[in-house]
Enzyme design. Sequence first.
Site, PDB file in Angstrom:
ATOM      1  N   GLY A  66       0.811  -1.232   0.000  1.00 32.86           N
ATOM      2  CA  GLY A  66       0.000   0.000   0.000  1.00 32.86           C
ATOM      3  C   GLY A  66       0.836   1.270   0.000  1.00 32.86           C
ATOM      4  O   GLY A  66       0.509   2.240   0.683  1.00 32.86           O
ATOM      5  N   LEU A  67       1.889   1.271  -0.809  1.00 31.91           N
ATOM      6  CA  LEU A  67       2.850   2.376  -0.746  1.00 31.91           C
ATOM      7  C   LEU A  67       2.474   3.601  -1.561  1.00 31.91           C
ATOM      8  O   LEU A  67       3.025   4.674  -1.342  1.00 31.91           O
ATOM      9  CB  LEU A  67       4.220   1.894  -1.252  1.00 31.91           C
ATOM     10  CG  LEU A  67       4.897   0.767  -0.455  1.00 31.91           C
ATOM     11  CD1 LEU A  67       6.157   0.317  -1.188  1.00 31.91           C
ATOM     12  CD2 LEU A  67       5.251   1.259   0.939  1.00 31.91           C
TER      13      LEU A  67
ATOM     14  N   VAL B 229      -5.381   4.170  -6.215  1.00 25.43           N
ATOM     15  CA  VAL B 229      -6.472   3.537  -5.473  1.00 25.43           C
ATOM     16  C   VAL B 229      -6.245   2.032  -5.265  1.00 25.43           C
ATOM     17  O   VAL B 229      -6.470   1.499  -4.179  1.00 25.43           O
ATOM     18  CB  VAL B 229      -7.819   3.778  -6.209  1.00 25.43           C
ATOM     19  CG1 VAL B 229      -8.957   3.055  -5.531  1.00 25.43           C
ATOM     20  CG2 VAL B 229      -8.111   5.278  -6.288  1.00 25.43           C
TER      21      VAL B 229
ATOM     22  N   SER C  84      -3.363   0.304  -5.204  1.00 28.32           N
ATOM     23  CA  SER C  84      -2.279   0.078  -4.237  1.00 28.32           C
ATOM     24  C   SER C  84      -2.765   0.369  -2.821  1.00 28.32           C
ATOM     25  O   SER C  84      -2.522  -0.403  -1.879  1.00 28.32           O
ATOM     26  CB  SER C  84      -1.080   0.963  -4.577  1.00 28.32           C
ATOM     27  OG  SER C  84      -0.221   1.115  -3.476  1.00 28.32           O
TER      28      SER C  84
ATOM     29  N   ARG D 101       9.895   4.559  -5.193  1.00 31.55           N
ATOM     30  CA  ARG D 101      10.168   4.654  -6.625  1.00 31.55           C
ATOM     31  C   ARG D 101      11.390   5.542  -6.914  1.00 31.55           C
ATOM     32  O   ARG D 101      12.045   5.382  -7.941  1.00 31.55           O
ATOM     33  CB  ARG D 101       8.911   5.141  -7.369  1.00 31.55           C
ATOM     34  CG  ARG D 101       7.699   4.230  -7.136  1.00 31.55           C
ATOM     35  CD  ARG D 101       6.857   4.044  -8.364  1.00 31.55           C
ATOM     36  NE  ARG D 101       7.556   3.359  -9.418  1.00 31.55           N
ATOM     37  CZ  ARG D 101       7.061   3.095 -10.628  1.00 31.55           C
ATOM     38  NH1 ARG D 101       5.845   3.496 -10.912  1.00 31.55           N
ATOM     39  NH2 ARG D 101       7.747   2.455 -11.547  1.00 31.55           N
TER      40      ARG D 101
ATOM     41  N   GLU E  61       7.610  11.334 -14.075  1.00 34.23           N
ATOM     42  CA  GLU E  61       7.189   9.937 -13.983  1.00 34.23           C
ATOM     43  C   GLU E  61       7.291   9.237 -15.334  1.00 34.23           C
ATOM     44  O   GLU E  61       6.681   8.193 -15.574  1.00 34.23           O
ATOM     45  CB  GLU E  61       5.776   9.852 -13.397  1.00 34.23           C
ATOM     46  CG  GLU E  61       5.658  10.498 -12.019  1.00 34.23           C
ATOM     47  CD  GLU E  61       5.717   9.531 -10.839  1.00 34.23           C
ATOM     48  OE1 GLU E  61       5.241   8.394 -10.970  1.00 34.23           O
ATOM     49  OE2 GLU E  61       6.243   9.920  -9.763  1.00 34.23           O
TER      50      GLU E  61
ATOM     51  N   HIS F 181      -1.459   8.816 -13.194  1.00 30.71           N
ATOM     52  CA  HIS F 181      -0.670   9.033 -14.414  1.00 30.71           C
ATOM     53  C   HIS F 181      -1.651   9.220 -15.565  1.00 30.71           C
ATOM     54  O   HIS F 181      -2.739   8.641 -15.560  1.00 30.71           O
ATOM     55  CB  HIS F 181       0.198   7.804 -14.756  1.00 30.71           C
ATOM     56  CG  HIS F 181       1.338   7.575 -13.823  1.00 30.71           C
ATOM     57  ND1 HIS F 181       1.681   6.318 -13.360  1.00 30.71           N
ATOM     58  CD2 HIS F 181       2.242   8.423 -13.282  1.00 30.71           C
ATOM     59  CE1 HIS F 181       2.743   6.406 -12.580  1.00 30.71           C
ATOM     60  NE2 HIS F 181       3.099   7.674 -12.504  1.00 30.71           N
TER      61      HIS F 181
ATOM     62  N   CYS G 296       1.137  -0.026 -18.163  1.00 26.19           N
ATOM     63  CA  CYS G 296       2.158   0.357 -17.174  1.00 26.19           C
ATOM     64  C   CYS G 296       3.360  -0.555 -17.273  1.00 26.19           C
ATOM     65  O   CYS G 296       4.481  -0.169 -16.953  1.00 26.19           O
ATOM     66  CB  CYS G 296       1.621   0.212 -15.754  1.00 26.19           C
ATOM     67  SG  CYS G 296       0.215   1.222 -15.367  1.00 26.19           S
TER      68      CYS G 296
HETATM   69  O1  SUG Z   1       3.695   4.314  -9.136  1.00 27.04           O
HETATM   70  N1  SUG Z   1       2.358   1.331  -7.880  1.00 27.04           N
HETATM   71  C1  SUG Z   1       2.811   2.112  -8.997  1.00 27.04           C
HETATM   72  C2  SUG Z   1       1.983   1.779 -10.217  1.00 27.04           C
HETATM   73  C3  SUG Z   1       2.557   2.410 -11.449  1.00 27.04           C
HETATM   74  C4  SUG Z   1       1.673   2.272 -12.626  1.00 27.04           C
HETATM   75  N2  SUG Z   1       2.300   2.812 -13.760  1.00 27.04           N
HETATM   76  C5  SUG Z   1       1.695   3.519 -14.734  1.00 27.04           C
HETATM   77  N3  SUG Z   1       0.488   3.994 -14.599  1.00 27.04           N
HETATM   78  N4  SUG Z   1       2.354   3.780 -15.802  1.00 27.04           N
HETATM   79  C6  SUG Z   1       2.766   3.603  -8.709  1.00 27.04           C
HETATM   80  O2  SUG Z   1       1.796   4.064  -8.097  1.00 27.04           O
HETATM   81  C7  SUG Z   1       2.523   0.386  -5.628  1.00 27.04           C
HETATM   82  C8  SUG Z   1       3.574  -0.358  -4.865  1.00 27.04           C
HETATM   83  C9  SUG Z   1       3.111  -0.852  -3.534  1.00 27.04           C
HETATM   84  O3  SUG Z   1       2.138  -0.377  -2.990  1.00 27.04           O
HETATM   85  O4  SUG Z   1       3.819  -1.725  -3.035  1.00 27.04           O
HETATM   86  C10 SUG Z   1       3.098   1.234  -6.754  1.00 27.04           C
HETATM   87  O5  SUG Z   1       4.168   1.785  -6.619  1.00 27.04           O
END
Ligand code: SUG
Length: 456
Positions: free
Chosen positions: A27-28, A33, A35, A145, A181, A260, A379
């Site tokens: 849930g980082l 939503v 995540s 990230r 991003e 994004h 993604c």
């Molecule tokens: O950056 N999820 C990523 C998902 C990225 C999706 N990429 C694109 N839309 N291009 C983010 O939000 C969740 C990781 C976690 O909760 O462990 C996460 O980083």
Amino acid sequence: MSEAMNAADYREVNFDGLVGPTHNYSGLAHGNVASMSHGGLVSNPREAALQGLVKMKALMDAGYAQGVLPPQQRPDLGALRSLGFTGSNREVLARAASEAPQVLRAVCSASSMWTANAGTVTPSRDAPDGRVHFTPANLQSSFHRFLEPETTARVLASIFRDESRFAHHPALPATPAFSDEGAANHTRLCGDHGEPGVHLYVYGRQAFGGGPGERRAPKRFPARQTLEASQAVARQHGLDEAQMVFAQQHPDAIDAGVFHNDVIAVGNGPVLLYHAMAFLDEQGTLDALRAKMVTPLIPVRVPSEAVSLDDAVASYLFNSQLLSNPDGSMTLVVPGECQERESVWRAIQDHLLAGHNPIGEVIVKDVKQSMRNGGGPACLRLRVVLSAAERTSLTGRVLLTDGLYSELTAWVERHYRDRLAPDDLADPQLADETLTALDELTRLLEIGSVYPFQLG
Ligand code: SUG
């Protein structure tokens, strides 16, 4: 005609990120939503990696050029050491688990799988020096990230090594004003891939200029991309005014979970498939594109009455891959969640397939493990348009073949766990397993040493 000018030579190669062995649900990602709502669940890294490979194989079998990028070294022990955790690797992990469990979770994220955020790429066709240009995204919006760009830069420089064909720029300064991003907020619109393109950069906020309250900004969730970051990337790559359009993402969409632009719009060739709530100034964005494009733009608009913003976010309809076929038609690769939501499935049939546009086929792929962290089919891939000569000058075995697919599948089956709860991340055995797996992977892909543990 020089080699770089032969339009028919160019193809889009989708470089998918291999899901790493520490894929988990912590849930980082604030504002994402999926995540946020799946944090704490038990993940299945093996299934996640295999789902990704099956998608890659299906697209390769259907005739699309498919590449693969390796995952990153996680847990990121170097990051833990930089935060003051000392001792042996085991001691570092144990201290982090007891004193800062949230930090440990962040340094274990397998988020590099979403290679649409690895960087921004400009094809040689559009760059003034005739090289392909790369800028790794700084991903400074979140700590987990922000750990990616250093290794991403090494991986890209290792694969796209030939300096006469590929140019690598540094990631932008990792500070909120230049929050970047990558390709998730960048769309190249053109005729065929080898024809000149117009670059659409979508940003969530503007960092400098203007007084407070002058601009509309999201209220609930952060805007991850700044206008200044997009402008700087375009500048690095040498693009001029006639080749670019900057558009602000709709703040209400960001507040609904569209973190994004690729969660609400996807373009390919002359087609821009988008939701009515994608851009703050929809008409202005279309007009600006039309004014600069050589080929007529084909907008495919999905109104809120057909698919609500919430359904768009839940189904990830717009996080589909839109791919060109030799006969001029296009194929849309959607996540399984689109089939499970009636309004979305109906919109695909009535609006997209039956509409007046090149989309002639829909392929459904199951990438549920990634979807639970907010990562759909689009993604998971970095689009790199390459000429035939550029494709043959890549370093390593990174273009998928039947043989590579079998080896990668066997590699996943050998090394990956099928169950990982957030508490398992403290297990020192997991760190050891990961290093062994990654060391083997760099040999399998023949990309050289790219990980911190290999560089000493
Ligand atoms: O950056 N999820 C990523 C998902 C990225 C999706 N990429 C694109 N839309 N291009 C983010 O939000 C969740 C990781 C976690 O909760 O462990 C996460 O980083």
